[in-house]
Design a protein around this motif. Structure first.
Motif, short mmCIF file in Angstrom:
data_model
loop_
_atom_site.label_atom_id
_atom_site.label_comp_id
_atom_site.label_asym_id
_atom_site.label_seq_id
_atom_site.Cartn_x
_atom_site.Cartn_y
_atom_site.Cartn_z
N TYR A 578 0.82 -1.21 0.00
CA TYR A 578 0.00 0.00 0.00
C TYR A 578 0.86 1.26 0.00
O TYR A 578 0.45 2.29 -0.56
CB TYR A 578 -1.00 0.00 1.16
CG TYR A 578 -0.38 0.01 2.55
CD1 TYR A 578 0.12 1.17 3.12
CD2 TYR A 578 -0.34 -1.16 3.30
CE1 TYR A 578 0.66 1.17 4.41
CE2 TYR A 578 0.20 -1.18 4.58
CZ TYR A 578 0.71 0.00 5.12
OH TYR A 578 1.25 0.00 6.39
N TRP A 592 -5.04 10.90 -2.54
CA TRP A 592 -5.19 9.70 -1.72
C TRP A 592 -6.61 9.65 -1.17
O TRP A 592 -6.85 9.85 0.03
CB TRP A 592 -4.17 9.69 -0.59
CG TRP A 592 -2.74 9.57 -1.03
CD1 TRP A 592 -2.29 9.34 -2.29
CD2 TRP A 592 -1.59 9.67 -0.22
NE1 TRP A 592 -0.92 9.29 -2.33
CE2 TRP A 592 -0.45 9.49 -1.05
CE3 TRP A 592 -1.36 9.91 1.14
CZ2 TRP A 592 0.85 9.52 -0.58
CZ3 TRP A 592 -0.07 9.94 1.62
CH2 TRP A 592 1.04 9.75 0.77
N ALA A 594 -10.20 8.52 0.21
CA ALA A 594 -10.56 7.51 1.21
C ALA A 594 -11.29 6.33 0.60
O ALA A 594 -11.39 5.27 1.23
CB ALA A 594 -11.43 8.15 2.30
N ASP A 595 -11.81 6.49 -0.64
CA ASP A 595 -12.51 5.36 -1.25
C ASP A 595 -11.56 4.34 -1.89
O ASP A 595 -12.01 3.30 -2.37
CB ASP A 595 -13.49 5.87 -2.31
CG ASP A 595 -12.79 6.58 -3.47
OD1 ASP A 595 -11.73 7.20 -3.23
OD2 ASP A 595 -13.30 6.51 -4.60
N ALA A 597 -8.70 1.46 -1.81
CA ALA A 597 -8.34 0.40 -0.87
C ALA A 597 -6.97 0.62 -0.27
O ALA A 597 -6.75 0.33 0.93
CB ALA A 597 -8.41 -0.96 -1.56
N THR A 599 -5.48 3.43 0.37
CA THR A 599 -5.55 4.49 1.38
C THR A 599 -6.13 3.94 2.67
O THR A 599 -5.62 4.21 3.78
CB THR A 599 -6.41 5.66 0.87
OG1 THR A 599 -5.93 6.09 -0.40
CG2 THR A 599 -6.38 6.83 1.85
N ARG A 600 -7.19 3.16 2.56
CA ARG A 600 -7.81 2.58 3.75
C ARG A 600 -6.89 1.59 4.44
O ARG A 600 -6.95 1.41 5.66
CB ARG A 600 -9.12 1.89 3.38
CG ARG A 600 -10.19 2.82 2.83
CD ARG A 600 -11.55 2.15 2.81
NE ARG A 600 -11.55 0.92 2.02
CZ ARG A 600 -11.77 0.86 0.71
NH1 ARG A 600 -11.99 1.98 0.03
NH2 ARG A 600 -11.78 -0.29 0.08
N PRO A 604 -3.91 5.67 9.79
CA PRO A 604 -3.92 7.13 9.67
C PRO A 604 -2.60 7.79 10.07
O PRO A 604 -2.13 8.71 9.37
CB PRO A 604 -5.07 7.54 10.60
CG PRO A 604 -5.97 6.35 10.63
CD PRO A 604 -5.08 5.16 10.53
N HIS A 641 -2.29 -6.02 0.35
CA HIS A 641 -1.74 -4.83 0.99
C HIS A 641 -0.50 -5.12 1.83
O HIS A 641 0.31 -4.23 2.08
CB HIS A 641 -2.80 -4.16 1.87
CG HIS A 641 -4.04 -3.79 1.14
ND1 HIS A 641 -4.06 -2.95 0.06
CD2 HIS A 641 -5.34 -4.17 1.33
CE1 HIS A 641 -5.30 -2.80 -0.38
NE2 HIS A 641 -6.10 -3.54 0.38
#
Length: 785
Positions: A578, A592, A594-595, A597, A599-600, A604, A641
């Protein structure tokens, strides 16, 4: 043993005598009894012996018979022999009255190799299963045509005294077979039987067990979910019932294996036909004498028939393939059960007996210590392993074998070179290390060593160098290494130069030279070398890996490459795809969101740190790596990821591509900037992936479009190279081309457009084949010695 004397020659047929020297893999394969039989058939007298230079025969008889002997000696050689050369010279007749086999002669330079270890032959298997045979259920049955060779050799010429079988005196029955030219065990050095051979033992928490019940108890342990350390030809395996989910999960957890696939052993190809696609090429590899692990595509479609044997899901999660192999030692056959044996495991996980990153364990005392927290019991024996040799790994690509790890069953067979080389040692790379010794027109690649980041692996490397130098007789006058300043293999070369020169060869140049050498190119005309991998030290200090080079053995020109993107955190980014996806998005000017994958997937706090890291270019080495682009798209598409093993993200992306509908033909675009060196910018590709994701496209569609996009890029770049430089031969090399979806797509497009395409067959496309290319770049001579 002597043949009957031939009739005396008449005056019209004066006897002729020739000395015949046969070089190659001609010891330990039944060559001397073959020569004996041929000479006897032709009514010749003389003798044959093993020497360090090969098999040497002197034959005497009629001129016609001597000539026929010389013509037939290579053409009708035993199946395991590899004849490199046959040379003969006239000698004065001596009037010998018979043909004899002499004791081997030591001394002089060694230049011949024994056969690789070979799977148990059909004749020995028949004896193993025959209650009336004295070798019934004998765990070490072998003959001239099968059994251990390379892993038990302690010296040359190859005789019992120069193997780890020297400690086992033959009983009268075995000695009779060993001395009978009509017997298939004539001069079979590992010959043994229950009366005189090695002994199998089972070590458990309750102590040691010996005798006929050892296998029965071992099978019972496996059936109860235990993990066994099993001593094989080149080292220990860790084995468990491959159909037992709990046992496989236990082994995976103990070995800290992550999701890396396990290899599975089955009794026969018929046992796995319902699980995998098994064509004639795959079957030939599975059932051949080398018995590698063969990567086979899983079947898709209806469920397996009732009663079918099915491996646990934990065997190879996320992989499009199952790594299958068939038994290659009597112990394997006994563990899986002979006909009529009561129920037991029908499939076994067979994975290298080692800790992650360490070499395979061969020593019995070490096995008890180093595998103590991995195994519940040890099935071992008292025949020492002199040379570690891990399982080879092979797959089929476009109907041809593609060797991914060249080790047991193949090492130490030499590779013929298109040009002569000075005596040299090329030390390879740091991942999947193998080294290469060369002299004249022959190169000897070592068995698989492993990753060079541990002391144990470096010690195994040193021992393997010493052993291969000894049996080949090559005394390297120079060393060759990668240009990476931090490679441990290169540092070893510098420390061990001892006055010898140390040449450095660029990583991707070596990959291309390896493919050229394998295909017999003499280097008089450059090739378009497409070298795709994860990491290679570039001449500008960047991490290369998406390279288009115009290359011959003398040098290369960087015609094109993937555009650089920052690699944030080096190895930590490789383990977390990722991070690479986010770096590629930023380089493409894409937010980047939030939708997405990737990024999620990024915590954070790490996301904020990564943003600052990329802004300030802290610990961000630029990379042109195609392997890293595979990682980025894999994470962006939501496939992988976190990578527990090398190339996991790419392997799982290939698996997704295989699930895509055939009707879709879209290929993602690259922006090619055509000032040399050309730069292929993946920014449009990344934007297209994001757009498809937001349009609801699945990971399988994205993976397939990505593979087609990379294949289209390869075709476009090669066309530009042909237009500008008149070249039409392309080599596809580097670890990324272990991906058969990509390799087949690239090859098909190029060949349709008139290119000659060269892909690896004999040596791995990845770093396991690197040393061959290093040798050819740095050690060539202008004339044959």
């Amino acid at each position: 043993m002597s043949a009957p004397a031939r009739p005396a020659a008449g005056p019209q047929d004066q006897p002729h005598r020739r000395r015949v020297v046969v070089r190659g893999v001609v010891q330990g394969v039944g060559f001397r009894p073959y020569v004996y039989g041929l000479a006897t058939e032709l009514a010749l007298t003389g003798h044959v012996t093993n020497t360090p230079e090969g098999v040497v025969a002197e034959v005497e008889g009629s001129a016609e018979a001597v000539a026929r002997f010389c013509d037939r000696i290579a053409l009708q050689a035993p199946p395991l022999a590899r004849v490199e050369s046959v040379r003969h010279q006239e000698m004065p007749a001596t009037g010998e009255g018979a043909f004899t086999i002499l004791a081997s002669r030591a001394g002089g330079p060694a230049r011949t190799l024994v056969s690789p270890d070979t799977a148990t032959c059909a004749d020995c298997l028949a004896e193993l299963a025959d209650p009336a045979d004295r070798r019934h259920r004998h765990p070490f049955v072998n003959c001239t045509h099968c059994g251990p060779r390379f892993t038990i050799v302690t010296g040359v010429p190859y005789d019992r005294a120069s193997t780890t079988m020297a400690r086992f005196p033959m009983c009268p029955d075995c000695a009779r077979e060993y001395g009978d030219p009509a017997d298939r065990r004539f001069h079979a050095q590992p010959v043994a039987c229950p009366a005189c051979g090695p002994r199998l033992r089972l070590v458990t928490a309750d102590g040691e067990q010996h005798g006929a019940d050892v296998i029965t108890e071992a099978r019972a342990l496996l059936a109860r979910g235990a993990v066994l350390a099993v001593k094989g030809l080149g080292g220990y395996h860790l084995a468990c019932d491959a159909t037992d989910e709990a046992a496989v999960t236990l082994l995976r957890r103990r070995k800290a294996r992550g999701d890396k696939p396990f290899a599975v052993m089955a009794r026969s190809a018929a046992e796995v036909g319902h699980l995998v696609r098994l064509g004639p090429e795959e079957r030939a590899l599975l059932e051949g004498a080398a018995r590698p692990v063969v990567l086979l595509r899983r079947r898709t479609g209806p469920p397996c028939p009732a009663g079918s044997v099915i491996p646990a899901g934990a065997v190879a999660p996320g992989s499009p393939d199952l790594g299958m192999m068939l038994p290659y030692t009597p112990v394997h056959h006994l563990l899986l059960g002979l006909p009529g044996d009561p129920g037991g495991p029908r499939l076994l996980v067979m994975t290298s007996g080692n800790l992650s990153g360490e070499p395979i364990v061969t020593d019995d005392a070490e096995a008890l210590e180093r595998l103590a927290h991995l195994a519940d019991a040890w099935l071992t024996h008292d025949r020492p392993i002199h040379v570690p040799c891990d399982d080879s790994v092979v797959r089929v690509c476009d109907g041809q074998p593609l060797v991914l790890r060249r080790s047991r069953g193949y090492a130490p067979l030499p590779v013929a070179l298109p040009l002569p080389v000075r005596p040299a040692l090329a030390v390879g790379g740091d991942l999947k290390n193998t080294f290469c010794l060369g002299d004249g027109r022959m190169a000897w690649l070592s068995a698989h060593i492993g990753d060079m980041d541990g002391v144990e692996t470096q010690q195994a490397f040193e021992g393997a160098v010493e052993q291969l130098e000894f049996i080949t007789g090559v005394r390297p006058a120079s060393l060759v290494a990668d240009r990476h300043p931090g490679y441990r293999s290169a540092r070893w070369a510098e420390r061990n130069a001892a006055g010898r020169t140390v040449a450095r060869v660029q990583h991707h140049h070596a990959h291309i030279a390896s493919a050229m050498a394998e295909h017999g190119l003499d280097g008089t005309r450059p090739v378009i070398g497409v070298a795709f991998d994860g990491t290679g030290y570039g001449d500008d200090g960047a991490v290369w890996g998406g390279e288009f080079l115009l290359a011959d053995y003398d040098g290369f020109r960087r015609f094109g490459h993937l555009a650089y993107v920052p690699l944030p955190g080096g190895d930590s980014a490789v383990r977390r795809p990722y991070r690479i996806a986010l770096a590629h998005l930023r380089a493409a000017g894409l937010p980047w969101s939030a939708d997405l994958a990737c990024t999620r997937a990024c915590p954070p706090d790490e996301l904020r740190l990564l943003e600052r890291q990329l802004e300030r270019e802290v610990n961000c080495v630029p990379t042109s790596s195609m392997g890293r682009l595979f990682d980025a798209v894999s994470s962006l598409a939501g496939v992988c990821h976190l990578a527990d093993y090398e190339a996991q993200a790419a392997v799982e992306l290939e698996a997704a591509a295989l699930r895509a509908p055939d009707a879709d033909t879209t290929a993602y675009p690259f922006d090619v900037r055509e000032d040399e060196p050309l730069r292929a910018d993946p920014a449009p590709l990344m934007a297209a992936v994001v757009a498809d994701l937001r349009a609801g496209a699945g990971a399988d569609v994205i993976a397939a479009r990505f593979h087609r996009g990379v294949a289209a890029l390869v075709h476009r770049m090669c066309r530009l190279a042909r237009e500008r430089h008149g070249l039409d031969t392309v080599t596809l090399t580097g670890g990324v081309f272990a991906n058969t979806v990509l390799s087949c797509a690239c090859s098909a497009a190029l060949r349709e457009d008139g290119f000659t395409v060269l892909r690896h067959r004999l040596v791995p496309p990845g770093d396991g084949g690197l040393a061959l290319g290093q040798l050819m770049v740095a050690a060539r001579t202008t004339t044959d010695d």
